[in-house]
Design a protein around this motif. Structure first.
Motif, PDB file in Angstrom:
ATOM      1  N   LEU A 199       0.866  -1.172   0.000  1.00  0.00           N
ATOM      2  CA  LEU A 199       0.000   0.000   0.000  1.00  0.00           C
ATOM      3  C   LEU A 199       0.903   1.222   0.000  1.00  0.00           C
ATOM      4  N   VAL A 200       0.737   2.093  -0.991  1.00  0.00           N
ATOM      5  CA  VAL A 200       1.604   3.252  -1.162  1.00  0.00           C
ATOM      6  C   VAL A 200       0.755   4.511  -1.272  1.00  0.00           C
ATOM      7  N   THR A 201       1.108   5.521  -0.499  1.00  0.00           N
ATOM      8  CA  THR A 201       0.492   6.843  -0.610  1.00  0.00           C
ATOM      9  C   THR A 201       1.625   7.827  -0.863  1.00  0.00           C
ATOM     10  N   MET A 202       1.550   8.588  -1.957  1.00  0.00           N
ATOM     11  CA  MET A 202       2.686   9.413  -2.354  1.00  0.00           C
ATOM     12  C   MET A 202       2.225  10.738  -2.931  1.00  0.00           C
ATOM     13  N   GLY A 203       3.142  11.693  -2.996  1.00  0.00           N
ATOM     14  CA  GLY A 203       2.868  12.950  -3.660  1.00  0.00           C
ATOM     15  C   GLY A 203       2.643  12.729  -5.141  1.00  0.00           C
TER      16      GLY A 203
ATOM     17  N   LEU B 180      -0.539  13.106   3.921  1.00  0.00           N
ATOM     18  CA  LEU B 180      -0.289  11.785   3.356  1.00  0.00           C
ATOM     19  C   LEU B 180      -0.564  10.693   4.385  1.00  0.00           C
ATOM     20  N   LEU B 181      -0.112  10.934   5.612  1.00  0.00           N
ATOM     21  CA  LEU B 181      -0.280   9.938   6.665  1.00  0.00           C
ATOM     22  C   LEU B 181      -1.758   9.743   7.011  1.00  0.00           C
ATOM     23  N   GLU B 182      -2.520  10.825   7.054  1.00  0.00           N
ATOM     24  CA  GLU B 182      -3.945  10.720   7.355  1.00  0.00           C
ATOM     25  C   GLU B 182      -4.654   9.855   6.317  1.00  0.00           C
ATOM     26  N   ARG B 183      -4.380  10.096   5.021  1.00  0.00           N
ATOM     27  CA  ARG B 183      -4.997   9.303   3.960  1.00  0.00           C
ATOM     28  C   ARG B 183      -4.505   7.853   4.018  1.00  0.00           C
ATOM     29  N   HIS B 184      -3.205   7.675   4.254  1.00  0.00           N
ATOM     30  CA  HIS B 184      -2.625   6.337   4.259  1.00  0.00           C
ATOM     31  C   HIS B 184      -3.240   5.471   5.362  1.00  0.00           C
ATOM     32  N   ARG B 185      -3.396   6.036   6.541  1.00  0.00           N
ATOM     33  CA  ARG B 185      -3.944   5.260   7.657  1.00  0.00           C
ATOM     34  C   ARG B 185      -5.408   4.892   7.421  1.00  0.00           C
ATOM     35  N   LYS B 186      -6.167   5.763   6.789  1.00  0.00           N
ATOM     36  CA  LYS B 186      -7.554   5.447   6.468  1.00  0.00           C
ATOM     37  C   LYS B 186      -7.623   4.244   5.534  1.00  0.00           C
ATOM     38  N   GLN B 187      -6.753   4.230   4.534  1.00  0.00           N
ATOM     39  CA  GLN B 187      -6.748   3.106   3.598  1.00  0.00           C
ATOM     40  C   GLN B 187      -6.176   1.846   4.242  1.00  0.00           C
ATOM     41  N   LEU B 188      -5.176   2.016   5.100  1.00  0.00           N
ATOM     42  CA  LEU B 188      -4.559   0.860   5.735  1.00  0.00           C
ATOM     43  C   LEU B 188      -5.563   0.114   6.610  1.00  0.00           C
ATOM     44  N   ALA B 189      -6.504   0.842   7.198  1.00  0.00           N
ATOM     45  CA  ALA B 189      -7.513   0.224   8.064  1.00  0.00           C
ATOM     46  C   ALA B 189      -8.412  -0.740   7.297  1.00  0.00           C
TER      47      ALA B 189
END
Length: 288
Positions: free
Chosen positions: A202-206, A230-239
């Motif tokens: 799972l990758v969240t990037m600019g 980025l971290l806020e979006r990444h954690r939502k998807q990681l859940a």
């Protein structure tokens, strides 16, 4: 996890038209000596082409990779490497239709990354890494590590890796400067990475030009320079996914393993090719 090894540099350098002077590259190997056996004539008059395995870099014999000429890139791979439709059409016209030649300005042992110390970061990047490390620490990331690859030519690339204490999220801050003739490409890549079940990522990037995702990647791009967003979006998807932690003490090892998967995939897709001895001689003669 490093972004793909700047296969977009061959495009962006020419599209930007920005100018700069090549900086000293602390990771570049010494200029290759002119070996009389590298380019020689056989008894039949055929020129013998050396391979990258003939070159000695600081870590030993390495395979060096360079971006393929744009005219040889598959159309499917070329579109994600451009910033917009206008740039894509311009690249098609110049390099595909007119077939304007371009040659590599660097070759790097991308499959032989190595960890470096904070003291080894080039002075050009020090302030950027200090700021990124401070921002990441404020968000709870710990234990910074730095990696780079041996390179021939005017290319400096350093990546900082940090992780959350539970190992669920890895942060990547990557600074890259490449000189191509009179054009200078200066990139800053920010990304977050987690390991999912089934050996997926799972990758969240600019949001910036980069090769299309590999099959095992779930990638989200955002128009932001903020690690917090980025971290806020990444954690939502990681859940929403089953994941496994990265052991913090193995963050460099895990990152290199994933990078190798990505690089091998890009090689198979025709974006990188193995450099030969003549490539290296041309690069060192052109840039000193």
């Amino acid at each position: 996890m490093t972004s793909h090894p700047s296969a977009s540099s061959a495009l962006s350098d020419r599209a930007n038209g920005s100018h700069g002077v090549a900086d000293t590259n602390p990771y570049a190997s010494p200029p290759a000596p002119a070996d009389e056996n590298w380019v020689q004539q056989s008894s039949l008059g055929d020129e013998l082409q050396p391979t990258a395995n003939d070159l000695l870099l600081p870590g030993g014999d390495e395979r060096l990779w360079a971006v393929v000429p744009i005219k040889h890139m598959p159309f499917r791979e070329l579109r994600p490497l451009t910033r917009n439709l206008f740039e894509y059409l311009l690249v098609l016209f110049v390099f595909k239709l007119l077939r304007v030649p371009n040659r590599p300005s660097w070759a790097s042992a991308l499959l032989d990354q190595r960890e470096i110390s904070e003291q080894d970061i080039p002075e050009l990047f020090v302030a950027d890494f200090d700021k990124a490390r401070s921002e990441a620490t404020a968000l709870g990331f710990v234990d910074p590590h730095y990696v780079s690859s041996p390179t021939v030519g005017p290319r400096m690339s350093v990546e900082m890796l940090m992780t959350t204490p539970d190992g669920r999220v890895q942060l990547s801050f990557h600074r890259l400067v490449t000189i191509d003739g009179f054009a200078r490409l200066d990139e800053t890549r920010r990304g977050l990475h987690s390991l999912l079940a089934g050996d997926r990522n799972l990758v969240t990037m600019g949001n910036m030009p980069t090769p299309r995702p590999s099959e095992w990647q779930t990638v989200t791009r955002m128009r932001t320079k903020s690690f917090e967003k980025l971290l806020e979006r990444h954690r939502k998807q990681l859940a929403e996914h089953a994941s496994r932690p990265i052991e913090p003490s193995r963050i460099v090892e895990e990152s290199m393993r994933e990078d190798h998967r990505l690089i091998q995939d890009v090689i198979e897709r025709g974006l990188l090719r193995e450099a030969n001895g003549n490539d290296i001689l041309n690069i060192t003669q052109r840039y000193g």
